[in-house]
Scaffold this active site. Sequence first.
Site, PDB file in Angstrom:
ATOM      1  N   GLY A 101       4.063  31.412  55.525  1.00 23.32           N
ATOM      2  CA  GLY A 101       4.249  29.960  55.681  1.00 23.32           C
ATOM      3  C   GLY A 101       3.026  29.197  56.177  1.00 23.32           C
ATOM      4  O   GLY A 101       1.969  29.753  56.491  1.00 23.32           O
TER       5      GLY A 101
ATOM      6  N   LEU B 230       2.661  27.233  58.983  1.00 19.79           N
ATOM      7  CA  LEU B 230       2.262  27.368  60.383  1.00 19.79           C
ATOM      8  C   LEU B 230       1.395  28.614  60.567  1.00 19.79           C
ATOM      9  O   LEU B 230       0.349  28.582  61.209  1.00 19.79           O
ATOM     10  CB  LEU B 230       3.500  27.453  61.289  1.00 19.79           C
ATOM     11  CG  LEU B 230       3.126  27.701  62.754  1.00 19.79           C
ATOM     12  CD1 LEU B 230       2.847  26.388  63.454  1.00 19.79           C
ATOM     13  CD2 LEU B 230       4.198  28.478  63.486  1.00 19.79           C
TER      14      LEU B 230
ATOM     15  N   ASP C 192      14.566  39.949  53.885  1.00 20.60           N
ATOM     16  CA  ASP C 192      15.687  39.020  53.826  1.00 20.60           C
ATOM     17  C   ASP C 192      16.308  39.038  55.224  1.00 20.60           C
ATOM     18  O   ASP C 192      16.748  40.098  55.691  1.00 20.60           O
ATOM     19  CB  ASP C 192      16.673  39.516  52.757  1.00 20.60           C
ATOM     20  CG  ASP C 192      17.983  38.756  52.780  1.00 20.60           C
ATOM     21  OD1 ASP C 192      18.227  37.986  53.744  1.00 20.60           O
ATOM     22  OD2 ASP C 192      18.784  38.936  51.849  1.00 20.60           O
TER      23      ASP C 192
ATOM     24  N   LYS D 126       8.932  25.629  67.977  1.00 19.10           N
ATOM     25  CA  LYS D 126       9.825  24.495  68.009  1.00 19.10           C
ATOM     26  C   LYS D 126      10.298  24.186  66.590  1.00 19.10           C
ATOM     27  O   LYS D 126       9.661  24.639  65.651  1.00 19.10           O
ATOM     28  CB  LYS D 126       9.129  23.289  68.620  1.00 19.10           C
ATOM     29  CG  LYS D 126       7.918  22.840  67.820  1.00 19.10           C
ATOM     30  CD  LYS D 126       7.462  21.480  68.215  1.00 19.10           C
ATOM     31  CE  LYS D 126       8.389  20.423  67.662  1.00 19.10           C
ATOM     32  NZ  LYS D 126       7.684  19.185  67.270  1.00 19.10           N
TER      33      LYS D 126
ATOM     34  N   ASP E 105       5.546  25.274  73.261  1.00 18.33           N
ATOM     35  CA  ASP E 105       5.293  23.847  73.156  1.00 18.33           C
ATOM     36  C   ASP E 105       3.768  23.797  73.108  1.00 18.33           C
ATOM     37  O   ASP E 105       3.109  24.009  74.129  1.00 18.33           O
ATOM     38  CB  ASP E 105       5.817  23.100  74.391  1.00 18.33           C
ATOM     39  CG  ASP E 105       5.568  21.611  74.271  1.00 18.33           C
ATOM     40  OD1 ASP E 105       4.450  21.230  73.844  1.00 18.33           O
ATOM     41  OD2 ASP E 105       6.464  20.824  74.609  1.00 18.33           O
ATOM     42  N   HIS E 106       3.205  23.558  71.942  1.00 21.92           N
ATOM     43  CA  HIS E 106       1.759  23.805  71.815  1.00 21.92           C
ATOM     44  C   HIS E 106       0.932  22.864  72.691  1.00 21.92           C
ATOM     45  O   HIS E 106      -0.224  23.156  72.973  1.00 21.92           O
ATOM     46  CB  HIS E 106       1.300  23.782  70.350  1.00 21.92           C
ATOM     47  CG  HIS E 106       1.127  22.424  69.767  1.00 21.92           C
ATOM     48  ND1 HIS E 106       2.187  21.661  69.330  1.00 21.92           N
ATOM     49  CD2 HIS E 106       0.018  21.673  69.549  1.00 21.92           C
ATOM     50  CE1 HIS E 106       1.726  20.509  68.865  1.00 21.92           C
ATOM     51  NE2 HIS E 106       0.415  20.479  68.987  1.00 21.92           N
TER      52      HIS E 106
ATOM     53  N   GLU F  12      -0.382   8.839  66.739  1.00 25.40           N
ATOM     54  CA  GLU F  12      -0.990   9.508  65.592  1.00 25.40           C
ATOM     55  C   GLU F  12      -1.265   8.478  64.508  1.00 25.40           C
ATOM     56  O   GLU F  12      -0.490   7.529  64.349  1.00 25.40           O
ATOM     57  CB  GLU F  12      -0.058  10.571  65.025  1.00 25.40           C
ATOM     58  CG  GLU F  12       0.240  11.690  65.984  1.00 25.40           C
ATOM     59  CD  GLU F  12       1.070  12.780  65.322  1.00 25.40           C
ATOM     60  OE1 GLU F  12       0.463  13.734  64.809  1.00 25.40           O
ATOM     61  OE2 GLU F  12       2.298  12.669  65.298  1.00 25.40           O
TER      62      GLU F  12
ATOM     63  N   ASP G 138      10.911  15.010  67.955  1.00 25.71           N
ATOM     64  CA  ASP G 138       9.685  15.681  67.526  1.00 25.71           C
ATOM     65  C   ASP G 138       8.605  15.678  68.615  1.00 25.71           C
ATOM     66  O   ASP G 138       7.850  16.639  68.742  1.00 25.71           O
ATOM     67  CB  ASP G 138       9.158  14.978  66.262  1.00 25.71           C
ATOM     68  CG  ASP G 138       8.030  15.744  65.586  1.00 25.71           C
ATOM     69  OD1 ASP G 138       8.175  16.971  65.427  1.00 25.71           O
ATOM     70  OD2 ASP G 138       7.017  15.119  65.218  1.00 25.71           O
TER      71      ASP G 138
ATOM     72  N   HIS H 259       6.801  17.494  73.961  1.00 27.52           N
ATOM     73  CA  HIS H 259       5.420  17.286  74.416  1.00 27.52           C
ATOM     74  C   HIS H 259       5.310  16.238  75.525  1.00 27.52           C
ATOM     75  O   HIS H 259       4.640  16.455  76.536  1.00 27.52           O
ATOM     76  CB  HIS H 259       4.518  16.870  73.245  1.00 27.52           C
ATOM     77  CG  HIS H 259       4.619  17.769  72.049  1.00 27.52           C
ATOM     78  ND1 HIS H 259       4.780  19.136  72.161  1.00 27.52           N
ATOM     79  CD2 HIS H 259       4.569  17.512  70.714  1.00 27.52           C
ATOM     80  CE1 HIS H 259       4.824  19.673  70.942  1.00 27.52           C
ATOM     81  NE2 HIS H 259       4.704  18.710  70.050  1.00 27.52           N
TER      82      HIS H 259
ATOM     83  N   LYS I  39      -5.506   8.303  66.367  1.00 31.25           N
ATOM     84  CA  LYS I  39      -4.955   9.460  67.065  1.00 31.25           C
ATOM     85  C   LYS I  39      -5.396   9.330  68.520  1.00 31.25           C
ATOM     86  O   LYS I  39      -6.584   9.253  68.813  1.00 31.25           O
ATOM     87  CB  LYS I  39      -5.552  10.738  66.467  1.00 31.25           C
ATOM     88  CG  LYS I  39      -5.293  11.986  67.262  1.00 31.25           C
ATOM     89  CD  LYS I  39      -4.070  12.698  66.779  1.00 31.25           C
ATOM     90  CE  LYS I  39      -3.723  13.871  67.683  1.00 31.25           C
ATOM     91  NZ  LYS I  39      -2.376  14.345  67.475  1.00 31.25           N
TER      92      LYS I  39
HETATM   93  C1  BG6 Z   1       4.013  18.613  66.396  1.00 34.02           C
HETATM   94  C2  BG6 Z   1       4.845  17.603  65.653  1.00 34.02           C
HETATM   95  O1  BG6 Z   1       4.777  19.261  67.378  1.00 34.02           O
HETATM   96  O2  BG6 Z   1       2.923  17.941  67.016  1.00 34.02           O
HETATM   97  C3  BG6 Z   1       4.019  16.833  64.645  1.00 34.02           C
HETATM   98  O3  BG6 Z   1       5.909  18.281  64.990  1.00 34.02           O
HETATM   99  C4  BG6 Z   1       2.800  16.250  65.303  1.00 34.02           C
HETATM  100  O4  BG6 Z   1       4.799  15.820  64.036  1.00 34.02           O
HETATM  101  C5  BG6 Z   1       2.055  17.298  66.113  1.00 34.02           C
HETATM  102  O5  BG6 Z   1       1.963  15.729  64.294  1.00 34.02           O
HETATM  103  C6  BG6 Z   1       0.914  16.683  66.899  1.00 34.02           C
HETATM  104  O6  BG6 Z   1       0.167  17.711  67.503  1.00 34.02           O
HETATM  105  P1  BG6 Z   1      -1.367  17.542  67.834  1.00 34.02           P
HETATM  106  O7  BG6 Z   1      -1.771  18.835  68.454  1.00 34.02           O
HETATM  107  O8  BG6 Z   1      -2.053  17.275  66.537  1.00 34.02           O
HETATM  108  O9  BG6 Z   1      -1.484  16.372  68.770  1.00 34.02           O
END
Ligand code: BG6
Length: 479
Positions: free
Chosen positions: A15, A17, A86, A149, A178-179, A217, A236, A241, A344
């Site tokens: 995928g 990601l 699967d 997530k 949660d990145h 963004e 989202d 975040h 951004k």
């Molecule tokens: C993700 C969202 O968790 O974070 C996206 O699903 C968003 O919609 C993204 O664009 C933003 O992350 P970053 O690291 O680019 O600020």
Amino acid sequence: VTEKSAIFIIFGGSGDLAHRKLYPSLFRLYKSGFLKDHFAVIGTARRPWSDDYFRETVITSLKDYFDDEEEVMKEFSKHFFYQSHDVNDSEHYIALKNLAAKLDDQFKAGHNRVYYMAIAPRFFGTVAEHINSEGLKTADGYNRLVIEKPFGRDLDSACELNGNISKAFPEDDIYRIDHYLGKKMVQDIPVIRAQNDKFEEALNNKYVSNIQVTLAESIGVEDRGGYYETAGVLRDMVQNHIMQIIGAIASIDPKAKDAKVIHKNKCDLFGSLKDLTPEQVDTNFVRGQYDTDNLDDEKAYRQEDNVAEDSNIETFTAGKIEFENDRWSGVPFYIRSGKRMPDKSSRIDIVFNDNVTDLGIKANTVVTLLIERTNDHSILINGIDYKESAQDFIKFPEEKDFVGAREAYESLIIDILSGNRVNFTLWDELRSTWTYIDAIRERWDSQTPDFPNYVSGTMGPDAAEMLLERNGDSWVWDD
Ligand code: BG6
């Protein structure tokens, strides 16, 4: 650098990601020596790929991000294996188990397993249960489950998901991503607080007028319309975040080092979120959806692929969050996030009141913490890079050189391999944040918004400005 050893099993290995975030991060860890000889990556997904084909896709993705010699990428890709899979078929888990065992012998990976869920959330529970029931877990290494997530779409679905994965894995082995918690600047927030006594002393309702968290963004929903229709910016970006950023700035005891203590402090903070009545949702939260831009160059949200023509999903929100605790009662946390805003920009603006003169700080000082690593400065005081400002308020703990800073995913993978759960979210935190978000969602779902209501490339609907004006405040970041 101490080399780590593990077998990664990546569900959803073919995928987006995986290719955009995970493989580039694993490659960086490979180049810096965290991963060297004793690791292997099994990618699994439905389609029937060969190992060679899988490796080619990995190399192709890496080329988008790196200009290393192809030889280095090829060496790296020799650690990659593919198993078609699967998620409902028990036999396939046995095949995965055997392949993992074989690779563990071959690469001497210490019987450690990282099970990484990069698949559609509806499969998280099924996969976790099968990992357990088909005996994939090893007895003498660690077995860590990584969950991407979204973790549910409301409290009920999050509870159900959590119930399913908890049957299969103990909480201590679950790493919910949660990145934003992997971003260097978010990790530095407690460090800055811990190392600057005066700043920390001023972070409370005596000295703070309001705190603003903006995650803006400029892009739209791109090719994720299908997912976005089930989410909207509230689910989202805000539930996860934004809440976690607030956790970093507002929870007590930034000097705490122990993961359990840090999590407890965050849970306590989220537990003190002030509940919203439906009427308060109307006054404290604004929602928006982007229209085309004035030149008609950009699509309106409702024209995006996989988006309903009459969609009422919000692509922008602004709101006022409040806490009921000694430290923060009375201080509005204004939050804002949206797609198709002018730039951004990820930032926290802390607006102090005039009591700070007691601490020798100029009245109404604004401290801005910039969260993007692309910025070459990360703290502004009254809009000025703090180094040039005369204020003796904040000193940054280390060289502010972001060039060498790790990518969020790279840093999170190191944490997973090291068993460090500080930068992951716990179930108790999610329970509180979902409860809060659900109250807003329920109110919104009972009313029909007047969408679209902001022009692409702008700061969102006017109501977002008015929200603050009513309290005599204004947004610090105003394009
Ligand atoms: C993700 C969202 O968790 O974070 C996206 O699903 C968003 O919609 C993204 O664009 C933003 O992350 P970053 O690291 O680019 O600020």
